[in-house]
Structure formats: structure tokens, C-alpha cells
Write an enzyme that holds these catalytic residues in place. Structure first.
Site, PDB file in Angstrom:
ATOM      1  N   LYS A 250     -96.414 105.425 -40.100  1.00  0.00           N
ATOM      2  CA  LYS A 250     -95.170 104.744 -40.492  1.00  0.00           C
ATOM      3  C   LYS A 250     -95.548 103.733 -41.563  1.00  0.00           C
ATOM      4  O   LYS A 250     -96.079 102.667 -41.262  1.00  0.00           O
ATOM      5  CB  LYS A 250     -94.498 104.061 -39.297  1.00  0.00           C
ATOM      6  CG  LYS A 250     -93.147 103.439 -39.663  1.00  0.00           C
ATOM      7  CD  LYS A 250     -92.478 102.797 -38.466  1.00  0.00           C
ATOM      8  CE  LYS A 250     -91.013 102.479 -38.674  1.00  0.00           C
ATOM      9  NZ  LYS A 250     -90.707 101.644 -39.819  1.00  0.00           N
ATOM     10  N   ARG A 271     -82.300 103.579 -49.129  1.00  0.00           N
ATOM     11  CA  ARG A 271     -81.745 103.889 -47.821  1.00  0.00           C
ATOM     12  C   ARG A 271     -80.236 103.670 -47.785  1.00  0.00           C
ATOM     13  O   ARG A 271     -79.517 104.300 -47.036  1.00  0.00           O
ATOM     14  CB  ARG A 271     -82.431 102.948 -46.834  1.00  0.00           C
ATOM     15  CG  ARG A 271     -82.254 103.273 -45.398  1.00  0.00           C
ATOM     16  CD  ARG A 271     -83.097 102.261 -44.646  1.00  0.00           C
ATOM     17  NE  ARG A 271     -82.962 102.392 -43.229  1.00  0.00           N
ATOM     18  CZ  ARG A 271     -81.839 102.233 -42.564  1.00  0.00           C
ATOM     19  NH1 ARG A 271     -80.731 101.958 -43.208  1.00  0.00           N
ATOM     20  NH2 ARG A 271     -81.817 102.355 -41.260  1.00  0.00           N
ATOM     21  N   LYS A 422     -89.901 105.642 -33.395  1.00  0.00           N
ATOM     22  CA  LYS A 422     -90.869 104.764 -34.075  1.00  0.00           C
ATOM     23  C   LYS A 422     -91.617 103.930 -33.051  1.00  0.00           C
ATOM     24  O   LYS A 422     -91.051 103.520 -32.028  1.00  0.00           O
ATOM     25  CB  LYS A 422     -90.182 103.896 -35.123  1.00  0.00           C
ATOM     26  CG  LYS A 422     -89.067 103.036 -34.603  1.00  0.00           C
ATOM     27  CD  LYS A 422     -88.423 102.240 -35.744  1.00  0.00           C
ATOM     28  CE  LYS A 422     -87.093 101.673 -35.313  1.00  0.00           C
ATOM     29  NZ  LYS A 422     -86.407 100.890 -36.308  1.00  0.00           N
TER      30      LYS A 422
HETATM   31  P1  ATP Z   1     -87.457  99.785 -39.745  1.00  0.00           P
HETATM   32  O1  ATP Z   1     -86.628  98.559 -39.641  1.00  0.00           O
HETATM   33  O2  ATP Z   1     -88.425  99.933 -38.651  1.00  0.00           O
HETATM   34  O3  ATP Z   1     -88.003 100.052 -41.089  1.00  0.00           O
HETATM   35  P2  ATP Z   1     -85.185 101.422 -40.152  1.00  0.00           P
HETATM   36  O4  ATP Z   1     -84.018 101.013 -39.344  1.00  0.00           O
HETATM   37  O5  ATP Z   1     -85.181 101.127 -41.591  1.00  0.00           O
HETATM   38  O6  ATP Z   1     -86.494 100.934 -39.433  1.00  0.00           O
HETATM   39  P3  ATP Z   1     -85.789 103.719 -38.735  1.00  0.00           P
HETATM   40  O7  ATP Z   1     -85.228 105.063 -38.799  1.00  0.00           O
HETATM   41  O8  ATP Z   1     -85.499 102.973 -37.518  1.00  0.00           O
HETATM   42  O9  ATP Z   1     -85.327 102.958 -40.023  1.00  0.00           O
HETATM   43  O10 ATP Z   1     -87.342 103.780 -38.918  1.00  0.00           O
HETATM   44  C1  ATP Z   1     -87.847 104.701 -39.773  1.00  0.00           C
HETATM   45  C2  ATP Z   1     -88.172 104.085 -41.122  1.00  0.00           C
HETATM   46  O11 ATP Z   1     -89.560 104.037 -41.297  1.00  0.00           O
HETATM   47  C3  ATP Z   1     -87.653 104.967 -42.208  1.00  0.00           C
HETATM   48  O12 ATP Z   1     -86.353 104.616 -42.606  1.00  0.00           O
HETATM   49  C4  ATP Z   1     -88.669 104.828 -43.315  1.00  0.00           C
HETATM   50  O13 ATP Z   1     -88.279 103.824 -44.215  1.00  0.00           O
HETATM   51  C5  ATP Z   1     -89.922 104.352 -42.629  1.00  0.00           C
HETATM   52  N1  ATP Z   1     -90.999 105.352 -42.591  1.00  0.00           N
HETATM   53  C6  ATP Z   1     -92.294 105.117 -42.913  1.00  0.00           C
HETATM   54  N2  ATP Z   1     -93.054 106.202 -42.737  1.00  0.00           N
HETATM   55  C7  ATP Z   1     -92.233 107.180 -42.286  1.00  0.00           C
HETATM   56  C8  ATP Z   1     -92.446 108.537 -41.903  1.00  0.00           C
HETATM   57  N3  ATP Z   1     -93.646 109.113 -41.934  1.00  0.00           N
HETATM   58  N4  ATP Z   1     -91.355 109.225 -41.482  1.00  0.00           N
HETATM   59  C9  ATP Z   1     -90.133 108.671 -41.431  1.00  0.00           C
HETATM   60  N5  ATP Z   1     -89.889 107.402 -41.777  1.00  0.00           N
HETATM   61  C10 ATP Z   1     -90.926 106.644 -42.197  1.00  0.00           C
END
Ligand code: ATP
Length: 574
Positions: A250, A271, A422
Site C-alpha cells: 500500500k 481520486r 487495507k
Molecule cells: P487511505 O485514507 O487509507 O488512503 P482511501 O480512503 O483513500 O484510504 P481506500 O480504498 O480506503 O482509500 O484505501 C486504498 C487506497 O490506498 C487507494 O485509494 C490508493 O490510493 C492507495 N493504494 C496504495 N497502494 C495500493 C494498491 N496496491 N492497491 C490499491 N490501492 C492502493
């Protein structure tokens, strides 16, 4: 079908403005959408959201108050100062213009005519454009009824704020076309693929809702991103995923959905579906040099790194690349890598319904790694130990944690489900969970904090109810700079009363439209008499976060992307 007047839409606005009940909103909207043409419905969908285009198209209104005051003055034979005085008294230029026009009859504009005028105003740029904007707006105001003028003015200022959430809107289209809310799921699927409420509404009215089941990705139009749930312990994986899992780094950067179009144009979406192409010329160059096909939609994380040590750097460092100016200089200052983890479309073939392993294969066949574009590191893990080991390696190498994905799952656009999980460093060390919360109010500071805010009232979001529920008041974790900047960041969203879609028992000196998202850490979740998260489930009170601490702003998130009430409730139960 006779043309629908803008007056009719203004009446709908007026009804919507008076209610905060989603059910009432659905009834009002479904009645309206029953009786209009597909094209008018498309336009109305944008206008009800306070927009004139889908959010990814970057065509925005948002004129300055001064300009609008001038236009109102011009239309009503008042000076700008006179109008501004009235604004001071009433607090809203919409009300000011409505009062000034008194009983003006106006001619009957169609929805389409007003929409075209608004678009013209938004598109004008360059020398002399301000004067022209004022003239166009003044002319419109002169020729409509007071109620229409009120909403036209709020639209051009970008402050319509009817509070109709996306899901509420889709329910109403389902109800308009089928008499029930049940087909919202199909509409939501199409919306997740096309990211355009107007287009989805148009197609639903034109071809029928069932046809939207086949909505396909289009290169150039962003797909709503699939999101992850979280766990606190790797043991929990088994509760959610049965078969094979793909465990991936991640990366702690920014997610980018890159679109390569047939004509070779490359577009990068954040995003939030903001077009961020111009900020990352290096990513564009990187993709050009590595893509073997003609057309594609891919996803990856862009991360800053230290070229000497090849070490990954954190999100804050990357954020300095989010700039309009000096882009070239910063390409050198803050070098990046783009780590690809998914592919959603390739050369005419939609890949959303393919399983993750197949998608990875397509990705690896369509791209070769180069200096800038890499594949996100992953393993197909067979055991918890292996996953744990990979997690430790990921952390050591500068990742934020791991993503655990059901290897057999399809890409569920716009959905936060258990197919992606995650697991972050923070959870592992059991420091705390972090939350992405929306600022809804604030109290003024005193002493060292005089002139800025002392604490911010923040809320979680409930998508089904389309409401924001207060969760805590954050006063800690801000640097002196953060504090100084608070008014600059928040004041543009100041509103005279508590926003109508906000539920809280707290008082505040200032209320804000829920727009700004921040990440907050805290010690634990308790029950509170004044906060309202999951209040209907807890009964004794709502959930609240104790000892909250500001971590960072989340410019990459919209208020609808905030941590949900349901997520918090699940965490509390655990
Ligand atoms: P966070 O606040 O933890 O970044 P988020 O709410 O933006 O989370 P989530 O779907 O909860 O989004 O967590 C996944 C996020 O992690 C993705 O939106 C992306 O930006 C990031 N990310 C990093 N590496 C990866 C990966 N290998 N696969 C998917 N997402 C990844």
C-alpha cells in the site's frame, strides 16, 4: 413533450430547499422527472447538483460576489454599493435579488435556454470577459421572475446547496421511471462506471433503466474508484475472503486513474475525478514510453521518492507536486514513481468483470516497466505468516502497509467492500485508527489562537441517509502554520446557520458547508450525549472520538468520501 420552463425547475429548487428529508426529496424529484424530456433531465441533473457539467469536465461557475453584485445592480438600477449593503443585511445575494425584483414577471425561459446562458458565462475568459459575464448575467436577471433570479444567482456563485445527495438523486430517477426505488442499483452501477449523473439520467430516460446494466467504461471518462475496508488484525482476513489473496504494497501517495485515448491523448484523474494531467508531465511521459496497446484505463499510486537511496517518501512530500505553477522545477525537486496495480479497460474490452488475477495479467502484458512506471509489488499469499512477512517488508521499504485483495474478485467501481482490505502500520502498532472527517463548524480561538479557530467540529457521512453526523471536536495536532491557515481554508465555506444535512447536538460559533475533509487520529470511541454518529443504533447517545488529533488535510477527498457512520459503528463494535 412541451418544453419545460426554468420556472418549473426553480419551483422544484424551492421545495427541495425547504426540506432536509431524503424521502421528501425523492418524491419532489421523481414527480419532476416524470414529465420532462431526456435532454432536459440531463441538464436538470447537473443544475440540481449546483453544476453545469459532470465534475470531471472542469467547467465550473463560482463567480465572485463582487461581480454578481454588479450584475444585480445593473439589472435593477442600483449601484454595486447599494447591492452590497443589502447583502450585508440579508447575508445572501439570492435573497437580495429576489427582494429587489419584487413582482417582475419576466419572460418564460426554458431550462435549456438558462443552461446555455450559464454555460456561456462559465466559458468566458480572458480580457474583457468580466464585463461580458456581468452583462450576460444582468440580462438574464432582468428577464426572469424573482424566484428564478434567486436560484440563478446562487448557481453562478456556486452556492446552490440543495443538499440532494447522489444516491437520493438516483432513487428519484428510479421512482420516476418505475414507480419504485428498486432500480437504483442499476443506476448506481452505471453512475459508478460513467461518473456522470447527467449522462446516466439521460440514458435512463432515453433507453430505459435496464439498458444501463451494460454501461461500459469509456477512455477519457473517469470510473469511480473501488475502495477498501480495513482490518486491525491479519486474522480477520479469513472472515471476509475465502480463496486466494493478492497482497500488495500500500503505497503512501496519490491514486491516479490514467486514461489513454485512441487519439493518444493521456488524461490523469485524481481520486476525486479532478483532471490533474498538467501536474504530472513525467507520468504522461512514463506511460507513453511503456504502453503497448492503443487505448486503456489503468490505476496506480504515484509516490515521491529519494532518487539517491530509492527510498519511498511520504504523502506530504508528494503533495508539493500538486501545483499549477513551477511544475517543471518540481519534477526535478520531487521525483516520483507511478506504481500500477489495476487495469479496467483495454483496447475496446471492458475488464471490470474480469477477476483480479486476470486483470493483473492483462496489465503485465500491456505494459513494460520503465524508469517511471513500475508494477505495484505483490504476492499471491498462501498463509497468514507469509502475509505478515510481506507486510513487514512493505513497511521497511517505505510503504504505508498492505492491500489484501480477493484474487477472484471483479472490480466493483465506486464500492467500498470486503474484496479489498487495507492493513496499515498504524493498526499494526495499535496506535489508533485514523478517520477522514468533514469540517461542519468551528469555535473561535482565544489567547494564542485569537484571530483563528480554536477547535473544529467534524463529522462522518451516512450515504444512505445523505447526512453528516458530528463525531468529535478537534483542537490538537495543528502546527502554528496550520492554525494560521484555518480561516483561509474554511471561511469560503462559511454559512449563516448549521447546514441542513448536518445532525449534531453541539453548538458552534461558525458553521460550514461540509466540503473540507481532514484526517484525524484518536484514542478510542465512546458514547456521547451530543455527538450523533450511529445514534439510532446506540440509543443512549451517539458515538464520539476521544482525544482527537489533526493529522493532515485530505484534499484528494470529497465530503462524500469521508469515513462512514457504518465504518465507525463496526469499529466500535469490535
Ligand atoms: P487511505 O485514507 O487509507 O488512503 P482511501 O480512503 O483513500 O484510504 P481506500 O480504498 O480506503 O482509500 O484505501 C486504498 C487506497 O490506498 C487507494 O485509494 C490508493 O490510493 C492507495 N493504494 C496504495 N497502494 C495500493 C494498491 N496496491 N492497491 C490499491 N490501492 C492502493
Amino acid at each position: 413533450m412541451p418544453e419545460t420552463t426554468f420556472r418549473r425547475l426553480a419551483e422544484v429548487f424551492s421545495l427541495l430547499e425547504k426540506t432536509s428529508s431524503s424521502l421528501a426529496m425523492i418524491d419532489i424529484l421523481s414527480e419532476f422527472f416524470k414529465k420532462i424530456s431526456p435532454k432536459e433531465a440531463k441538464i436538470s441533473a447537473y443544475l440540481i447538483s449546483g453544476e453545469i457539467s459532470p465534475s470531471y469536465a472542469n467547467l465550473e461557475l463560482g463567480l465572485a460576489k463582487k461581480l454578481v453584485a454588479k450584475a444585480i445592480g445593473k439589472a435593477t438600477n442600483k449601484t454595486q454599493t447599494e447591492v452590497e449593503k443589502l447583502l450585508h443585511k440579508k447575508g445572501d445575494l439570492g435573497i437580495v435579488v429576489e427582494d429587489l425584483l419584487e413582482t417582475q414577471k419576466g419572460r418564460k425561459y426554458s431550462i435549456e435556454e438558462v443552461f446555455e446562458e450559464l454555460k456561456k458565462i462559465a466559458k468566458l475568459s480572458g480580457e474583457g470577459s468580466q464585463e461580458e459575464k456581468i452583462n450576460l448575467l444582468a440580462n438574464l436577471i432582468k428577464n426572469v421572475s424573482p424566484l428564478e433570479a434567486k436560484y440563478i444567482v446562487r448557481l453562478v456563485l456556486g452556492i446552490l446547496r440543495l443538499g440532494v445527495g447522489e444516491m437520493t438523486f438516483l432513487y428519484s430517477i428510479s421512482k420516476a421511471l418505475t414507480g419504485t426505488k428498486e432500480k437504483k442499483k442499476i443506476l448506481e452501477y452505471a453512475f459508478n462506471v460513467l461518473s456522470d449523473l447527467g449522462e446516466v439520467t439521460f440514458q435512463a430516460l432515453e433507453k430505459g433503466i435496464e439498458n444501463l446494466k451494460n454501461a461500459k467504461p469509456v477512455a477519457g471518462i473517469p470510473i469511480r474508484m473501488m475502495l477498501a475496508q480495513r482490518i486491525k488484525d491479519l486474522k480477520e482476513i479469513k472472515e471476509h475472503i475465502n480463496g486466494k489473496i493478492s497482497v500488495e504494497y500500500k503505497y503512501d501517495g496519490e491514486r491516479i486513474q490514467a486514461h489513454v485515448k485512441k487519439d493518444k491523448e493521456i488524461i490523469l484523474f485524481s481520486r476525486n475525478h479532478e483532471n490533474i494531467t498538467s501536474q504530472f508531465p513525467d507520468v504522461i511521459g512514463g506511460i507513453k514510453g511503456t504502453f503497448k496497446g492503443k487505448e486503456t484505463i489503468i490505476e496506480g499510486e504515484v509516490v515521491a521518492l529519494d532518487l539517491k537511496t530509492e527510498k519511498l517518501l511520504d504523502f506530504q512530500t508528494l503533495m508539493t507536486r500538486r501545483r499549477k505553477y513551477n511544475v517543471k522545477e518540481y519534477i526535478k525537486k520531487v521525483p516520483i514513481r507511478y506504481f500500477l496495480f489495476d487495469i479496467l479497460y483495454l483496447d475496446g474490452k471492458p475488464l471490470l468483470q474480469e477477476n483480479l488475477l486476470k486483470r493483473k495479467k492483462f496489465l503485465e502484458e500491456a505494459f513494460v516497466e520503465n524508469e517511471l512506471v513500475k508494477f505495484a509489488k505483490y504476492i499471491i499469499s498462501e498463509s497468514e505468516e507469509e502475509t505478515e512477512e510481506f507486510f513487514l517488508e512493505a513497511i521497511k521499504n517505505g510503504a504505508e502497509g498492505i492491500m489484501i485483495k480477493d484474487a477472484n474478485s471483479i472490480y466493483q467501481a465506486g464500492i467500498r467492500g470486503w474484496n479489498w482490505i487495507k492493513y496499515k502500520k498504524d493498526y499494526h502498532q495499535e496506535i489508533t485508527d485514523t478517520f477522514d472527517l468533514v469540517v461542519i463548524g468551528a469555535n473561535y480561538g482565544s489567547g494564542k489562537r485569537a484571530g483563528t479557530f480554536g477547535s473544529l467540529l467534524v463529522a462522518a457521512f451516512d450515504q444512505n441517509k445523505n447526512k453528516f453526523y458530528s463525531f468529535t471536536k478537534v483542537g490538537a495536532g495543528f502546527t502554528d502554520d496550520d492554525l494560521k491557515n484555518l480561516p483561509k481554508i474554511l471561511n469560503p465555506f462559511k454559512i449563516p446557520q448549521k447546514y441542513k444535512m448536518v445532525e449534531t447536538g453541539m453548538e458552534a460559533d461558525v458553521w460550514f458547508e461540509p466540503k473540507i475533509v481532514m484526517e484525524v487520529a484518536g484514542a478510542d470511541i465512546t458514547i456521547s450525549p451530543v455527538h450523533t454518529v450511529a445514534k439510532d443504533k446506540i440509543k443512549k447517545g451517539g458515538l464520539a472520538l476521544r482525544f482527537p488529533r489533526f493529522i493532515r488535510w485530505r484534499e484528494d477527498k470529497k465530503s462524500e468520501d469521508a469515513t462512514t457512520v457504518e465504518e465507525i459503528y463496526q469499529m466500535y463494535k469490535k
